[in-house]
Enzyme design. Sequence first.
Site, mmCIF file in Angstrom:
data_model
loop_
_atom_site.group_PDB
_atom_site.id
_atom_site.type_symbol
_atom_site.label_atom_id
_atom_site.label_comp_id
_atom_site.label_asym_id
_atom_site.label_seq_id
_atom_site.Cartn_x
_atom_site.Cartn_y
_atom_site.Cartn_z
ATOM 1 N N VAL A 28 0.843 -1.207 0.000
ATOM 2 C CA VAL A 28 0.000 0.000 0.000
ATOM 3 C C VAL A 28 0.876 1.254 0.000
ATOM 4 C CG1 VAL A 28 -1.639 1.349 1.380
ATOM 5 C CG2 VAL A 28 -1.973 -1.129 1.102
ATOM 6 N N ARG A 76 -10.108 -19.963 1.183
ATOM 7 C CA ARG A 76 -9.784 -20.809 0.030
ATOM 8 C C ARG A 76 -11.074 -20.833 -0.783
ATOM 9 N NH1 ARG A 76 -7.255 -24.013 4.328
ATOM 10 N NH2 ARG A 76 -5.011 -23.680 4.167
ATOM 11 N N ASP A 132 4.511 -22.781 5.637
ATOM 12 C CA ASP A 132 5.101 -24.098 5.349
ATOM 13 C C ASP A 132 6.484 -24.064 4.699
ATOM 14 O OD1 ASP A 132 2.704 -25.052 6.305
ATOM 15 O OD2 ASP A 132 1.816 -25.321 4.328
ATOM 16 N N ALA A 191 15.488 -31.415 20.197
ATOM 17 C CA ALA A 191 14.641 -32.607 20.337
ATOM 18 C C ALA A 191 15.464 -33.870 20.138
ATOM 19 C CB ALA A 191 13.506 -32.548 19.314
ATOM 20 N N ARG A 248 2.983 -38.779 26.472
ATOM 21 C CA ARG A 248 1.984 -37.722 26.260
ATOM 22 C C ARG A 248 2.194 -37.126 24.862
ATOM 23 N NH1 ARG A 248 -0.075 -39.621 30.151
ATOM 24 N NH2 ARG A 248 -0.644 -38.590 32.101
ATOM 25 N N VAL A 255 -2.051 -22.632 16.580
ATOM 26 C CA VAL A 255 -1.321 -21.656 17.387
ATOM 27 C C VAL A 255 -0.080 -21.173 16.618
ATOM 28 C CG1 VAL A 255 0.085 -23.357 18.650
ATOM 29 C CG2 VAL A 255 -0.480 -21.229 19.723
HETATM 30 O O1 F6P Z 1 -0.601 -24.154 4.588
HETATM 31 C C1 F6P Z 1 -0.618 -23.596 5.855
HETATM 32 C C2 F6P Z 1 -1.247 -24.544 6.848
HETATM 33 O O2 F6P Z 1 -1.204 -23.959 8.132
HETATM 34 C C3 F6P Z 1 -0.620 -25.948 6.877
HETATM 35 O O3 F6P Z 1 0.559 -25.983 7.637
HETATM 36 C C4 F6P Z 1 -1.754 -26.756 7.432
HETATM 37 O O4 F6P Z 1 -1.670 -28.094 6.987
HETATM 38 C C5 F6P Z 1 -2.974 -26.091 6.851
HETATM 39 O O5 F6P Z 1 -2.604 -24.779 6.508
HETATM 40 C C6 F6P Z 1 -4.142 -26.033 7.798
HETATM 41 O O6 F6P Z 1 -5.217 -25.501 7.108
HETATM 42 P P1 F6P Z 1 -6.577 -25.059 7.798
HETATM 43 O O7 F6P Z 1 -6.330 -23.741 8.469
HETATM 44 O O8 F6P Z 1 -7.548 -24.967 6.681
HETATM 45 O O9 F6P Z 1 -6.923 -26.110 8.812
#
Ligand code: F6P
Length: 323
Positions: A28, A76, A132, A191, A248, A255
């Site tokens: 913007v 989407r 991702d 880890a 567990r 989050v």
């Molecule tokens: O692509 C981003 C992402 O957060 C992925 O890591 C995850 O698999 C997906 O979106 C989760 O999608 P939604 O928010 O539709 O559950």
Amino acid sequence: MAHKINKIGVLTSGGDGPGMNAAVRSIVRYSLHYGLEVAGIMRGYQGLLEEDIIPLNHRSVSNIINKGGTILKTARSKDFSSDEGKAKAAEVMRKHKIDGLVVIGGDGSYKGANRFYELHGIPTIGLPGTIDNDLTGTDQTIGCSTAINTALESIDKIRDTAQSMERIFVIEVMGNKSGYIAMQVALAAGAEDVIIPERTFDYAAMHQELMEGNRKGKISYIIVVAEGAATAPVVAENITRFTGFETRYVVLGHVQRGGTPSGQDRLLSTRLGAAAVDLLLNGIYGKAVGILEDEINVIDLKDAVRRSHGDMEDHYELLKILT
Ligand code: F6P
């Protein structure tokens, strides 16, 4: 052919990621600097089809550089996925006199943007917006760095209780089909193991290692699982079944998509937003912009496909050496 660009539309599409707002702000304000108008298209391609479009000015993007999510909202859109949907969207663009479009989103959003560009020739640029980090043409995607930090914060907390109660924890992180987040997080969290879709995992060897570790007095374990490889409840259940150890699990889930964007994400977004506007002003369309080795990198949208980081075997070996 270069079009005269007077008004740029911007939308966020697919899963949101921290840093998208910083990209919107950059687009913007950079556009306004060059005398362009900016239209904010709400809820991704769906909002475009529904003409959910608002003018954006300098003040519209005040105080958002540090905010997670996206002020433009995201979705989407099934309706946009057909060629008919794209034709309708092109009509809306013309009606609202929007000459160029910046799409901030992931793989699916890029595919849509490319087809839209190919079918209608509308000047379109893609910015890599997904936690991702699974897109070609860029070292990092917008939101990934923050998602890694967020997961780490949680795992650090889990480690406190894992050590205190001498427990095994399986922690599932996001990443869709990519194990990138999981591997980075596992290494940075220290880890004991990590399960990703890109490499074959030897569950029997892990169970064996857990039992041997236990014999030597090692009782707390952190195992990171990429959602694309397995689910944490199943991995935890199998550990208990094969080793007898109480285990567990935690699914970090959405989050990881929220919160204050990291410095790295804000910088990436800020640079990419300006670069997208530069391309449109220079008559360069149908491109995806990224940053490779600290330089702006421009590739054809059609080539900006899903990227794999391979099996990251070197990372895995390092992780195992250090545990
Ligand atoms: O692509 C981003 C992402 O957060 C992925 O890591 C995850 O698999 C997906 O979106 C989760 O999608 P939604 O928010 O539709 O559950």
